[in-house]
Design a protein around this motif. Sequence first.
Motif, PDB file in Angstrom:
ATOM      1  N   ASP A   1      65.918 -62.044  -9.117  1.00 18.54           N
ATOM      2  CA  ASP A   1      65.079 -62.830  -8.212  1.00 18.54           C
ATOM      3  C   ASP A   1      64.180 -63.746  -9.038  1.00 18.54           C
ATOM      4  OD1 ASP A   1      63.562 -63.862  -6.221  1.00 18.54           O
ATOM      5  OD2 ASP A   1      62.538 -61.998  -5.687  1.00 18.54           O
TER       6      ASP A   1
ATOM      7  N   GLY B   1      62.545 -52.570   2.265  1.00 17.72           N
ATOM      8  CA  GLY B   1      63.814 -52.839   1.616  1.00 17.72           C
ATOM      9  C   GLY B   1      64.878 -51.815   1.989  1.00 17.72           C
TER      10      GLY B   1
ATOM     11  N   GLY C   1      70.436 -56.033   3.278  1.00 25.09           N
ATOM     12  CA  GLY C   1      70.024 -56.240   1.899  1.00 25.09           C
ATOM     13  C   GLY C   1      70.757 -55.359   0.909  1.00 25.09           C
TER      14      GLY C   1
ATOM     15  N   GLU D   1      66.503 -54.758  -3.783  1.00 28.87           N
ATOM     16  CA  GLU D   1      65.626 -55.719  -3.117  1.00 28.87           C
ATOM     17  C   GLU D   1      64.532 -55.004  -2.327  1.00 28.87           C
ATOM     18  OE1 GLU D   1      68.956 -59.218  -2.328  1.00 28.87           O
ATOM     19  OE2 GLU D   1      68.676 -57.629  -0.846  1.00 28.87           O
TER      20      GLU D   1
END
Length: 746
Positions: free
Chosen positions: A183, A366, A521, A525
């Motif tokens: 990320d 998440g 996801g 994450e």
Amino acid sequence: MGKQCHPLLSGRRKPTSNYSHGFSSAEMESLASVCDTILPSIPFEEKQVPPAGSNKALEYFYKASASQAPIPDEVAEIIVKRGLIEALILTRVILLILSTKLGTFLLCGSLCWSKKWPFINRFSCMSLENREKVLQKWFKHSFVTPIRVAFFYMEAVCLFVFFSRVDENGGNPAWEAINYHVDTDQNESYSQKERPLQKGIIEAVYETDKTLLQSFTQKGFKVTQHSEQQSVLKINCDVVIIGSGCGGGVAAAVLASSGQKVIVVEKGNYFTPSDYSLLDGPSLDQLYESGGILTTVDGKMTILAGSTIGGGSAVNWSACIKTPNSVLKEWAEYQKLNLYGSHEYVSAMETVWERIGVTENCVQEGFQNQILRKGCENLGLEVERVPRNSSEDHYCGSCSYGCRKGDKRGADRTWLVDAVNHGSVILTGCKAERLILERNNNGGLREKKCSGVIIKPLSNNITMKLLIESKVTISACGALLTPPLLISSGLKNPNIGENLHLHPVLMAWGYFPYSNSEFKGNAYEGGIITSAHKVVTGYSNERALIETPELSPAKFGVLCPWESGLDMKQRMLKYARTAHLITIIRDRGAGEVKLEGRISHKLSPLDKENLRAGLRQALRILVAAGAVEVGTHRSDGQRIKCKGISKKELEEFLDTVYPAEGAMSQQEKWAIYGSAHQMGSCRMGINEIEGAVDENGESWEAEGLFVCDGSVLPSAVGVNPMITIQSTAYCLSKKIAESLKKEQSS
């Protein structure tokens, strides 16, 4: 002196020609063949798992081998740089033996036979199939424990290097196949040039002998050449603090705000959000003790400890849990430490809570936390929100490598900023060598008096050492480094280095394919810890805490039990949708650390029972959440398919789950334990028999020497200890400030 982006987090590896591991060509040939066996090139048509990425990426992944240059050289370099000396010697001896035909025959038996003269192959000349059979035998059978340990060590480092190394563009070709990406988003409101500690920072990596003297002088500190040793600079201050983490950061803020001239010494470097790369290799190397590759001497426990400005608070998982009332009661009543039964301590927790900006809600959870919550709800189990020192909408799964968004409020963005704003200086890239202890002529109860510390800059540009003289010296370098510093300085209290608690961790995993659209996801994450479940028996007997971890591809690979090269690649292809639940216990067993890097720990029978209870509950939660397969990281690859499984079949499987011993054990089945919390190794006590320091944090042996970190905690906390450490440090440093004020006014 300012800087832009710290080059140490660039992520680039050194050229192959510059490796200095010292392994011979024969040893490297054996090591390369071991790496090839652990993660070999496999024909693409053998795939058995649908690709997460493109066919091209999947084809690369199957055909890639860990024997490809420069991976074996990087493995050798890490073993030399980071490994225990025993592991290094054992590894090199075995590699050398395998480089000969006779040695290979002794270790591999008939699997090394050849049809051609002289009818014996060296390990590197054996077929992949036979090399794999050899490793499988070594990993399983207990009668070759030293060989097992050596190859487990090589396997772990090999997988770590393969999945963490990056090219000049900051990428790894294997990541696309396993659906992993770094990320790179950043908080737009955070200025790329913002360095909150700039006006108080002195970074040894950018200094010379001459500029270092000037830097301290410009910041208002008296600096002189040592009268007897010209290679030593003498600096005077009121308080010197060794370490800048949860304890040192708080102490610096409290003492500086009370008017004291404070110097904070930190071995690590200073990084801001724009410096963080979120890449495994360089981030672990620069932000963690021993580059994130630190184990107990028996290899059973892997330990993570921060080593940067902000210490553990800069790299932890943001969980903010107050000291449980049951623990406070135990410390106050059983160990007779009045601090933990006082209003003062409760008030300190509230102060800490407010200063680091704790929020108690989470806007979006998440993948892993969704699964923990859903599994608990389906089983009718209680699941709690975990407060964090970040905003409610913080969705960063990489805070363990520094919060690139600048949202997490560690000591580097709170307490140390307060300290610098009140005139403190923070010296980075410098290591405390020894405390300055003298005979105490003040007529006090303590035989010795501490008047400061000798500091060695780690930069090659600085030849001089620093002698920092102070009225008060505070060791805040953590439960792993404070005891060795005190012992090497001449302190003898038997509690120093004993009573080390680590909150041992084991993990359970569950695979949730993309076809399960309920959970959005990927595993890496979102906020790392936003939910937790307490494993309780009876009315209030808390046995374990179940939370979720951060696991990069490299860490995932190291944890996965190795069964074969094909199995390892298939496991890695499931990485992004494999949820992990960690079982944390409040260990009653303990260990010791008296020499730097030499850590031991032993579980008690109750610890093992609590780990078993936690593991079993974690697996139930994963099954209830809808996992198609669950398992543990035990060496035999313990796992079970969940489709159509009955309650009876699940319980029969759970009956086989237990906390296996480490790789050094004589058992055929073993496991890797983890620890990210270290406590108790210089515990507080009501007298010198019960503890290394008194209720004010002062050494029982040396006046003016205080300890202000997790090592003073009387025992394990049982929950993430950041709030407990900071609250304790707040109370202790308040007392030190009051004492100094009285002394200055008298």
